[in-house]
Scaffold this motif. Structure first.
Motif, PDB file in Angstrom:
ATOM      1  N   TYR A 157       0.830  -1.244   0.017  1.00 53.48           N
ATOM      2  CA  TYR A 157       0.032  -0.051   0.042  1.00 53.48           C
ATOM      3  C   TYR A 157       0.903   1.382   0.065  1.00 53.48           C
ATOM      4  CZ  TYR A 157       0.915   0.933   4.884  1.00 53.48           C
ATOM      5  OH  TYR A 157       1.579   1.573   6.145  1.00 53.48           O
ATOM      6  N   ARG A 158       2.121   0.987   0.423  1.00 54.77           N
ATOM      7  CA  ARG A 158       2.977   2.251   0.565  1.00 54.77           C
ATOM      8  C   ARG A 158       3.397   3.027  -0.867  1.00 54.77           C
ATOM      9  NH1 ARG A 158       4.039   5.803   3.221  1.00 54.77           N
ATOM     10  NH2 ARG A 158       6.113   5.698   3.803  1.00 54.77           N
ATOM     11  N   HIS A 179      10.990  -0.389   8.510  1.00 53.35           N
ATOM     12  CA  HIS A 179       9.749  -0.010   9.186  1.00 53.35           C
ATOM     13  C   HIS A 179       9.091  -1.199  10.168  1.00 53.35           C
ATOM     14  CE1 HIS A 179      10.084   3.052   6.090  1.00 53.35           C
ATOM     15  NE2 HIS A 179       9.453   3.876   6.997  1.00 53.35           N
ATOM     16  N   SER A 226       1.737  14.082   9.572  1.00 51.83           N
ATOM     17  CA  SER A 226       2.990  13.808  10.163  1.00 51.83           C
ATOM     18  C   SER A 226       2.945  13.796  11.575  1.00 51.83           C
ATOM     19  CB  SER A 226       4.186  14.606   9.416  1.00 51.83           C
ATOM     20  OG  SER A 226       4.180  14.315   8.073  1.00 51.83           O
ATOM     21  N   ARG A 263       5.547  13.497  15.157  1.00 50.57           N
ATOM     22  CA  ARG A 263       6.865  13.028  15.768  1.00 50.57           C
ATOM     23  C   ARG A 263       6.599  13.521  17.388  1.00 50.57           C
ATOM     24  NH1 ARG A 263       7.372  12.645  11.206  1.00 50.57           N
ATOM     25  NH2 ARG A 263       8.730  13.373   9.711  1.00 50.57           N
ATOM     26  N   GLY A 289       1.340   4.880  10.143  1.00 51.63           N
ATOM     27  CA  GLY A 289       2.161   3.980  10.942  1.00 51.63           C
ATOM     28  C   GLY A 289       3.650   4.582  10.560  1.00 51.63           C
ATOM     29  N   HIS A 327       7.702   4.971  12.377  1.00 51.05           N
ATOM     30  CA  HIS A 327       8.589   4.350  13.674  1.00 51.05           C
ATOM     31  C   HIS A 327       7.948   4.906  14.996  1.00 51.05           C
ATOM     32  CE1 HIS A 327      10.917   3.672  10.222  1.00 51.05           C
ATOM     33  NE2 HIS A 327      10.853   4.748   9.757  1.00 51.05           N
ATOM     34  N   ALA A 382       6.298   9.174  12.621  1.00 44.26           N
ATOM     35  CA  ALA A 382       5.190   8.507  11.837  1.00 44.26           C
ATOM     36  C   ALA A 382       4.262   9.226  11.012  1.00 44.26           C
ATOM     37  CB  ALA A 382       4.409   7.578  12.992  1.00 44.26           C
ATOM     38  N   GLY A 383       3.389   8.933  10.275  1.00 42.66           N
ATOM     39  CA  GLY A 383       2.565   9.316   9.311  1.00 42.66           C
ATOM     40  C   GLY A 383       1.422   8.659   8.936  1.00 42.66           C
TER      41      GLY A 383
HETATM   42  P1  5GP Z   1       6.694  11.585   7.477  1.00 43.51           P
HETATM   43  O1  5GP Z   1       6.083  12.378   8.561  1.00 43.51           O
HETATM   44  O2  5GP Z   1       8.232  12.110   7.297  1.00 43.51           O
HETATM   45  O3  5GP Z   1       6.067  11.916   6.052  1.00 43.51           O
HETATM   46  O4  5GP Z   1       6.766   9.943   7.743  1.00 43.51           O
HETATM   47  C1  5GP Z   1       7.441   9.752   8.935  1.00 43.51           C
HETATM   48  C2  5GP Z   1       7.735   8.180   8.949  1.00 43.51           C
HETATM   49  O5  5GP Z   1       6.576   7.586   9.036  1.00 43.51           O
HETATM   50  C3  5GP Z   1       8.435   7.887   7.638  1.00 43.51           C
HETATM   51  O6  5GP Z   1       9.309   6.891   7.947  1.00 43.51           O
HETATM   52  C4  5GP Z   1       7.550   7.168   6.731  1.00 43.51           C
HETATM   53  O7  5GP Z   1       7.848   6.375   5.989  1.00 43.51           O
HETATM   54  C5  5GP Z   1       6.219   6.648   7.836  1.00 43.51           C
HETATM   55  N1  5GP Z   1       5.080   6.887   7.397  1.00 43.51           N
HETATM   56  C6  5GP Z   1       4.351   7.741   6.687  1.00 43.51           C
HETATM   57  N2  5GP Z   1       3.143   7.609   6.443  1.00 43.51           N
HETATM   58  C7  5GP Z   1       2.954   6.182   6.560  1.00 43.51           C
HETATM   59  C8  5GP Z   1       1.739   5.350   6.400  1.00 43.51           C
HETATM   60  O8  5GP Z   1       0.850   5.812   6.141  1.00 43.51           O
HETATM   61  N3  5GP Z   1       2.199   4.130   7.005  1.00 43.51           N
HETATM   62  C9  5GP Z   1       3.368   3.750   7.560  1.00 43.51           C
HETATM   63  N4  5GP Z   1       3.473   2.413   7.901  1.00 43.51           N
HETATM   64  N5  5GP Z   1       4.343   4.565   7.629  1.00 43.51           N
HETATM   65  C10 5GP Z   1       4.281   5.832   7.472  1.00 43.51           C
END
Ligand code: 5GP
Ligand code: MN
Length: 344
Positions: free
Chosen positions: A104-105, A126, A290, A292, A310, A312, A316-317
């Motif tokens: 899905y990513r 992840h 997003s 943190r 999901g 880390h 996460a996001g």
């Molecule tokens: P960012 O906020 O920078 O978009 O994402 C932060 C972290 O969360 C990144 O490692 C990203 O790959 C992960 N992430 C963002 N959206 C999703 C999501 O919908 N599902 C999962 N499993 N990880 C996500």
């Protein structure tokens, strides 16, 4: 000597898989970041030097500040070159999935990816990987996919095959996924790996300038607007939320990548340990989320429970399919739900 993260057995299996393949498609997640593009181009460089037919196909646009990387101009963007991309997937005897844990990513690129019957190799950091690859090298404890890829190359006995360009790509991914080594980076071996990459001749200071000092004027005007007018601080909850609508993004001539890292900034305010950013997509009706966090508060749990996402523990996001006001409501509800933990 680095500790064993990739076992000799795994390294041998992966080395054989790579050796047996001729036509390789390298993929990464939608909205590719430094780690996604860095690991993809590092793998591309490595396999190209091994004489493989190899292409990097990314689901959609990747930010301009990553285009200094060698061969970035050869990356194929799936949403612009669907027919060409599909033909590469059809011909492939190996697809490599870098920096993502589930189909899905890759968004709409799921279609050719799921139709592709060839072998697949996942290299990712992840949590909770989906089982869609022949070999799955998943190490959530790694700071970045680039760190894991470096360790894999070493475990495969391929240190000598790491070229200058490959080293630059790996450094870029490690640097961006740790906020220039300010979070997720307490493992001393990260610095041993950096030393290894520097011995390949990388100019790490220049890489940082290439990545971080290339932003548009609009980014900083938008940031000013957010901090002045949009940031909601909840001091009792040690938390913050901000949202940006499509209209606001247009007003500040938003280009993709312009809002990158904004979510980290409220954490610089004393006492804040959770930051949530809600950004409306400029095209489709959806909100990018997003999150943190610091210390023992899980950003990932919030992303999973409230934002269809999901990631880390501390970064996460997710995505919401609603209006920006509804997304704000959801975020405020999420904070309320964690009141007890957050207020401590
Ligand atoms: P960012 O906020 O920078 O978009 O994402 C932060 C972290 O969360 C990144 O490692 C990203 O790959 C992960 N992430 C963002 N959206 C999703 C999501 O919908 N599902 C999962 N499993 N990880 C996500
Ligand atoms: Mn990553």
């Amino acid at each position: 000597m680095l500790r064993t993260v990739v076992s000799a057995q795994e390294a041998t299996k992966i080395k054989e898989m790579l050796a047996e393949s001729r036509n390789v498609v390298i993929t990464c997640h939608t909205g590719p970041d430094g780690d996604a593009i860095g690991s993809s181009l590092a793998m591309y460089e490595y396999l190209k030097r091994k004489g493989k037919q190899v292409v990097v196909i990314v689901p959609n646009y990747f930010p301009d500040y990553l285009r200094w990387m060698n061969d970035a101009d050869k990356i194929i963007q799936y949403d612009r070159r669907r027919a060409l991309s599909k033909s590469y997937f059809q011909q492939a005897d190996l697809v490599i999935a870098l920096d993502y844990n589930g189909m899905y990513r890759v968004d709409e690129m799921q279609l050719p990816l799921s139709h592709c019957r060839c072998k697949k190799l996942m290299i990712d950091h992840h949590e909770n990987p989906e089982n869609f690859c022949t070999i799955q090298l998943s190490r959530p404890e790694m700071s970045s996919t680039c760190e894991l890829l470096y360790r894999l190359l070493i475990a495969m006995g391929e240190e000598k095959q790491i070229s200058l360009h490959c080293a630059e790509d790996l450094y870029a991914g490690m640097c961006t996924d740790t906020g220039r080594f300010t979070y997720n980076s307490n493992d001393p071996e990260i610095y041993e790996i950096i030393a290894g990459l520097m011995r390949k001749g990388i100019d790490k200071d220049k890489i940082v300038r290439n990545i971080y000092n290339q932003y548009s004027e609009g980014r900083y005007r938008l940031l000013g607007h957010i901090l002045l007018n949009k940031l909601e601080l909840y001091p009792d909850l040690h938390a913050s939320i901000f949202s940006v609508s499509r209209e606001e993004l247009k007003q500040f001539k938003y280009m993709k990548g312009d809002a990158e890292g904004f979510v980290n900034i409220p954490l610089e305010i004393k006492g804040t340990k959770l930051s949530i950013s809600l950004r409306e997509d400029t095209e489709k009706d959806r909100i990018f989320v997003s999150i943190r966090s610091y210390d023992d508060f899980s950003a990932q749990e919030v992303a999973e429970k409230y934002f269809n996402g999901g990631g880390h523990f501390h970064a996460a996001g997710g995505t919401l399919y609603c209006t920006i006001d509804e997304a704000l409501d959801t975020a405020r509800k999420a904070l309320e739900a964690y009141r007890e933990t957050l207020s401590q």
